[in-house]
Design an enzyme around this catalytic site. Structure first.
Site, PDB file in Angstrom:
ATOM      1  N   GLU A 104     -60.095  13.003  34.615  1.00  0.00           N
ATOM      2  CA  GLU A 104     -59.563  11.928  35.452  1.00  0.00           C
ATOM      3  C   GLU A 104     -59.892  12.208  36.919  1.00  0.00           C
ATOM      4  O   GLU A 104     -59.852  13.337  37.370  1.00  0.00           O
ATOM      5  CB  GLU A 104     -58.043  11.878  35.241  1.00  0.00           C
ATOM      6  CG  GLU A 104     -57.346  10.733  35.932  1.00  0.00           C
ATOM      7  CD  GLU A 104     -55.840  10.673  35.581  1.00  0.00           C
ATOM      8  OE1 GLU A 104     -55.460  10.844  34.402  1.00  0.00           O
ATOM      9  OE2 GLU A 104     -55.057  10.459  36.511  1.00  0.00           O
ATOM     10  N   ASP A 106     -58.700  10.608  40.580  1.00  0.00           N
ATOM     11  CA  ASP A 106     -57.648   9.704  41.070  1.00  0.00           C
ATOM     12  C   ASP A 106     -57.660   9.428  42.558  1.00  0.00           C
ATOM     13  O   ASP A 106     -57.707  10.360  43.362  1.00  0.00           O
ATOM     14  CB  ASP A 106     -56.262  10.379  40.895  1.00  0.00           C
ATOM     15  CG  ASP A 106     -55.850  10.499  39.478  1.00  0.00           C
ATOM     16  OD1 ASP A 106     -56.198   9.637  38.684  1.00  0.00           O
ATOM     17  OD2 ASP A 106     -55.153  11.489  39.162  1.00  0.00           O
ATOM     18  N   GLU A 108     -54.598   7.529  44.685  1.00  0.00           N
ATOM     19  CA  GLU A 108     -53.291   6.874  44.574  1.00  0.00           C
ATOM     20  C   GLU A 108     -52.779   6.628  45.984  1.00  0.00           C
ATOM     21  O   GLU A 108     -52.810   7.539  46.820  1.00  0.00           O
ATOM     22  CB  GLU A 108     -52.287   7.758  43.835  1.00  0.00           C
ATOM     23  CG  GLU A 108     -52.329   7.599  42.335  1.00  0.00           C
ATOM     24  CD  GLU A 108     -51.173   8.330  41.658  1.00  0.00           C
ATOM     25  OE1 GLU A 108     -50.383   7.676  40.958  1.00  0.00           O
ATOM     26  OE2 GLU A 108     -51.064   9.549  41.843  1.00  0.00           O
TER      27      GLU A 108
END
Ligand code: NAG
Length: 288
Positions: A104, A106, A108
């Protein structure tokens, strides 16, 4: 003969122009590239696929995902985040594979009270293990306008960029025993949700539902990527130039910008959090 070949080359150039415009058009259509996955009407694709909006109210957030799975790519999207009092809201925009040993990458965005800075949180998971958070403030208000957030993911490294400025680099250090995401295809996901139980200084500030619905917007998606389909990867090698990202390294100007961001805008780095790693930092911290 001469006139025939010159008219052929005109035709050829014309065809290339048409093909290029088709590729450009499809790259710009969010309807073709994404599907809304949840939110019961709160997510919308508008303006003939030019704009996507997610929204959040007290009952639910919303989300979307890419139709395609990618195995390496230069992936660009412009986002405009929830304006005003966005404290408690989280807009997640990330790549992820599936399964218990997933990979993953990311981005955010943690909202904040009006006038207070957003936190841009980043992480990299390889084979199910993350704990590699770096957080930043931005040098602009990300809710005032669209800005480009990019992930370059190739066999050498992962580079997170904002408006073309690299903010984080995660190197492939597999040869030193650090797992690197390179075997599992990933989809793009995004969601807007309420996280006022943790995002705002451990839940101190609550989401102000009188401001709902909260909305984040997306446009200008572009992926120069290897597409994973039926167990095989294809990188669209019709042009050498479009695949230069596959071997791209940061040049010295890029390295300088990365240092500038890390020095002036990084607010958290797992690699310097000694309380968290009393037995010593993860191996990539000393080798980066
Ligand atoms: C909100 O702003 C405050 C004050 O600048 C800052 O300390 C805090 O980290 C920010 N919170 C988030 C979630 O970004």
């Amino acid at each position: 003969m001469a006139s025939l070949s010159s008219s052929n080359s005109v035709l050829f150039v014309f065809c290339i122009a048409v093909i290029n415009s088709l590729i450009a058009a499809s790259a710009g259509n969010l309807n073709q590239d994404f599907q809304i996955t949840w939110g019961d009407g709160r997510a919308k694709i508008l303006n003939n696929g030019e704009l996507l909006t997610l929204s959040l109210d007290k009952a639910s957030g919303s989300g979307f995902q890419s139709n395609i799975e990618y195995l390496f790519g230069q992936i660009d999207m412009q986002l405009k985040l929830v304006p005003g009092n966005s404290a408690g809201t989280v807009t997640a925009y990330y790549l992820s594979s599936k399964g218990s040993t997933w990979d993953e990458i990311d981005f955010e965005f943690l909202g904040n009270s009006t006038g207070e800075p957003y936190t841009l949180h980043t992480n990299v998971f390889s084979q199910g293990k993350g704990n590699r958070e770096q957080q930043f403030h931005l040098w602009f208000d990300p809710s005032a306008d669209f800005h480009a957030y990019s992930i370059l993911w190739n066999p050498q490294h992962i580079v997170f960029s904002v408006d073309g400025t690299p903010i984080r680099k995660f190197k492939n250090l597999e040869s030193k025993g650090v797992p690197y995401p390179k075997n599992q295809a990933m989809r793009i996901y995004s969601s807007l949700w309420n996280a006022d139980d943790w995002a705002t200084r451990g839940g101190l500030v609550k989401t102000d539902w009188s401001q709902a619905p909260f909305t984040a917007s997306y446009r200008n998606f572009k992926a120069n990527a290897c597409v994973w389909s039926s167990g095989a990867s294809s990188c669209g090698s019709n042009s050498v130039n479009t695949n230069s990202w596959l071997s791209q390294e940061l040049d010295s100007a890029g390295e300088e910008k990365l240092k500038w961001v890390q020095k002036n805008y990084m607010i958290y780095n797992y690699c310097t959090d000694s309380k968290r790693f009393p037995q010593g930092y993860p191996p990539e911290c000393s080798m980066a």
